[in-house]
Scaffold this active site. Structure first.
Site, PDB file in Angstrom:
ATOM      1  N   ASP A 159     -65.173 -57.124  41.842  1.00  0.00           N
ATOM      2  CA  ASP A 159     -64.400 -57.839  40.878  1.00  0.00           C
ATOM      3  C   ASP A 159     -65.590 -58.624  40.088  1.00  0.00           C
ATOM      4  O   ASP A 159     -66.489 -59.920  40.618  1.00  0.00           O
ATOM      5  CB  ASP A 159     -63.562 -58.311  42.120  1.00  0.00           C
ATOM      6  CG  ASP A 159     -62.110 -59.322  40.873  1.00  0.00           C
ATOM      7  OD1 ASP A 159     -60.792 -58.544  41.091  1.00  0.00           O
ATOM      8  OD2 ASP A 159     -62.172 -59.767  40.294  1.00  0.00           O
ATOM      9  N   ASN A 204     -51.365 -56.082  44.120  1.00  0.00           N
ATOM     10  CA  ASN A 204     -50.434 -56.317  43.994  1.00  0.00           C
ATOM     11  C   ASN A 204     -49.513 -55.564  42.727  1.00  0.00           C
ATOM     12  O   ASN A 204     -50.007 -54.495  42.307  1.00  0.00           O
ATOM     13  CB  ASN A 204     -51.333 -57.463  42.812  1.00  0.00           C
ATOM     14  CG  ASN A 204     -52.024 -58.772  43.777  1.00  0.00           C
ATOM     15  OD1 ASN A 204     -52.042 -59.340  44.664  1.00  0.00           O
ATOM     16  ND2 ASN A 204     -52.795 -59.035  43.220  1.00  0.00           N
ATOM     17  N   GLY A 256     -48.483 -60.256  41.742  1.00  0.00           N
ATOM     18  CA  GLY A 256     -49.571 -61.114  40.589  1.00  0.00           C
ATOM     19  C   GLY A 256     -50.374 -60.297  39.855  1.00  0.00           C
ATOM     20  O   GLY A 256     -50.972 -60.282  39.814  1.00  0.00           O
ATOM     21  N   GLN A 257     -49.542 -58.891  39.653  1.00  0.00           N
ATOM     22  CA  GLN A 257     -51.191 -58.041  39.418  1.00  0.00           C
ATOM     23  C   GLN A 257     -50.856 -57.975  37.203  1.00  0.00           C
ATOM     24  O   GLN A 257     -50.343 -58.524  37.039  1.00  0.00           O
ATOM     25  CB  GLN A 257     -50.112 -56.598  38.892  1.00  0.00           C
ATOM     26  CG  GLN A 257     -50.874 -55.086  38.465  1.00  0.00           C
ATOM     27  CD  GLN A 257     -50.283 -53.820  38.356  1.00  0.00           C
ATOM     28  OE1 GLN A 257     -49.259 -53.731  39.250  1.00  0.00           O
ATOM     29  NE2 GLN A 257     -51.071 -52.763  37.995  1.00  0.00           N
ATOM     30  N   HIS A 302     -54.490 -50.511  41.578  1.00  0.00           N
ATOM     31  CA  HIS A 302     -56.115 -50.930  42.290  1.00  0.00           C
ATOM     32  C   HIS A 302     -55.884 -51.222  43.529  1.00  0.00           C
ATOM     33  O   HIS A 302     -54.724 -52.520  43.772  1.00  0.00           O
ATOM     34  CB  HIS A 302     -57.204 -51.711  41.591  1.00  0.00           C
ATOM     35  CG  HIS A 302     -56.057 -52.876  40.678  1.00  0.00           C
ATOM     36  ND1 HIS A 302     -55.219 -52.737  39.767  1.00  0.00           N
ATOM     37  CD2 HIS A 302     -56.225 -54.542  41.320  1.00  0.00           C
ATOM     38  CE1 HIS A 302     -54.953 -53.850  39.469  1.00  0.00           C
ATOM     39  NE2 HIS A 302     -55.076 -54.803  40.071  1.00  0.00           N
ATOM     40  N   HIS A 307     -57.710 -53.876  46.320  1.00  0.00           N
ATOM     41  CA  HIS A 307     -58.853 -55.430  46.304  1.00  0.00           C
ATOM     42  C   HIS A 307     -59.568 -54.794  47.684  1.00  0.00           C
ATOM     43  O   HIS A 307     -58.599 -55.616  48.275  1.00  0.00           O
ATOM     44  CB  HIS A 307     -58.082 -56.566  46.047  1.00  0.00           C
ATOM     45  CG  HIS A 307     -57.702 -56.998  44.761  1.00  0.00           C
ATOM     46  ND1 HIS A 307     -58.151 -57.432  43.804  1.00  0.00           N
ATOM     47  CD2 HIS A 307     -56.511 -56.430  44.397  1.00  0.00           C
ATOM     48  CE1 HIS A 307     -57.266 -57.492  42.740  1.00  0.00           C
ATOM     49  NE2 HIS A 307     -56.027 -56.865  43.244  1.00  0.00           N
TER      50      HIS A 307
HETATM   51  P1  AMP Z   1     -54.807 -57.670  39.653  1.00  0.00           P
HETATM   52  O1  AMP Z   1     -54.271 -59.507  39.356  1.00  0.00           O
HETATM   53  O2  AMP Z   1     -53.863 -57.689  41.199  1.00  0.00           O
HETATM   54  O3  AMP Z   1     -53.765 -57.446  38.539  1.00  0.00           O
HETATM   55  O4  AMP Z   1     -56.265 -57.599  39.272  1.00  0.00           O
HETATM   56  C1  AMP Z   1     -56.770 -56.950  38.665  1.00  0.00           C
HETATM   57  C2  AMP Z   1     -58.500 -58.284  38.804  1.00  0.00           C
HETATM   58  O5  AMP Z   1     -59.463 -57.452  38.169  1.00  0.00           O
HETATM   59  C3  AMP Z   1     -58.451 -59.331  39.665  1.00  0.00           C
HETATM   60  O6  AMP Z   1     -58.930 -59.601  40.532  1.00  0.00           O
HETATM   61  C4  AMP Z   1     -59.788 -59.409  37.956  1.00  0.00           C
HETATM   62  O7  AMP Z   1     -60.480 -60.621  38.419  1.00  0.00           O
HETATM   63  C5  AMP Z   1     -60.324 -58.236  37.979  1.00  0.00           C
HETATM   64  N1  AMP Z   1     -60.659 -57.803  36.696  1.00  0.00           N
HETATM   65  C6  AMP Z   1     -60.193 -57.270  35.495  1.00  0.00           C
HETATM   66  N2  AMP Z   1     -61.595 -57.594  34.712  1.00  0.00           N
HETATM   67  C7  AMP Z   1     -62.530 -57.086  34.719  1.00  0.00           C
HETATM   68  C8  AMP Z   1     -63.393 -56.435  34.690  1.00  0.00           C
HETATM   69  N3  AMP Z   1     -63.731 -56.267  33.423  1.00  0.00           N
HETATM   70  N4  AMP Z   1     -64.620 -55.762  35.488  1.00  0.00           N
HETATM   71  C9  AMP Z   1     -64.018 -55.751  37.389  1.00  0.00           C
HETATM   72  N5  AMP Z   1     -62.947 -56.446  37.386  1.00  0.00           N
HETATM   73  C10 AMP Z   1     -61.939 -56.899  36.751  1.00  0.00           C
END
Ligand code: AMP
Length: 114
Positions: free
Chosen positions: A31, A87, A93-94, A100, A102
Site C-alpha cells: 500500500d 472496506n 470507507g472504500q 481488495h 488489506h
Molecule cells: P480502500 O480505502 O479500502 O479503498 O483502500 C484503498 C487503498 O489503496 C488505500 O489504503 C490506499 O492507500 C491504497 N492506494 C491507493 N493508490 C495506491 C497506489 N497507487 N499504490 C498502492 N496503494 C494505493
C-alpha cells in the site's frame, strides 16, 4: 467513492507499484500509504468493484485470495497475528472501486476498528 480505478492501471503496469505476488488470479503489492509496518493489498485481476458485487461464481477466486493472504502473512513473518480488512462502498470507507483485501501486520490492532 472515487470513480477512477487506479488498481486496473497497476494490473496493466500503467503506473508503478511494489508488487510482491502475481498469479493468474490476483496481484499483491505494498500500500502506498501504509497504516501498519506491513500493509499489503491483494486484488483480483477480475473487475469486481466492491465486496457487495461478489457472486457465486467467485467462490474459487475468493478462496484463492484468502490463501494468498495466508501465504503472504507467512512470507512477511506475521506469525503473531495480522488483520485482513475489506472496506465496502462509501460507508465502509472504500476509496478505490476494485475489490481488495488489506493485509496488515507488525503492530497491535484494536477493536472496534472505528
Ligand atoms: P480502500 O480505502 O479500502 O479503498 O483502500 C484503498 C487503498 O489503496 C488505500 O489504503 C490506499 O492507500 C491504497 N492506494 C491507493 N493508490 C495506491 C497506489 N497507487 N499504490 C498502492 N496503494 C494505493
Amino acid at each position: 467513492m472515487l470513480e477512477d480505478n487506479i488498481f486496473l492501471k497497476i494490473i496493466a503496469r500503467q503506473i508503478p507499484s511494489q508488487i510482491i505476488h502475481e498469479d493468474d488470479w490476483c496481484l499483491a503489492f505494498h500500500d502506498v500509504n501504509p497504516q501498519a509496518p506491513v500493509h499489503v493489498l491483494i486484488i483480483p485481476r477480475k473487475e469486481i468493484p466492491t465486496h457487495g458485487d461478489l457472486v457465486d461464481a467467485d467462490v474459487e477466486l475468493l478462496g484463492h485470495l484468502h490463501l494468498i493472504a495466508v501465504k503472504l502473512a507467512k512470507q512477511l513473518k506475521l506469525d503473531d497475528g495480522y488483520r485482513v480488512v475489506i472496506n465496502c462502498r462509501d460507508r465502509g470507507g472504500q476509496t478505490v472501486p476494485h475489490l481488495h483485501f488489506h493485509l496488515m501486520g507488525g503492530r497491535d490492532f484494536h477493536w472496534p476498528p472505528g
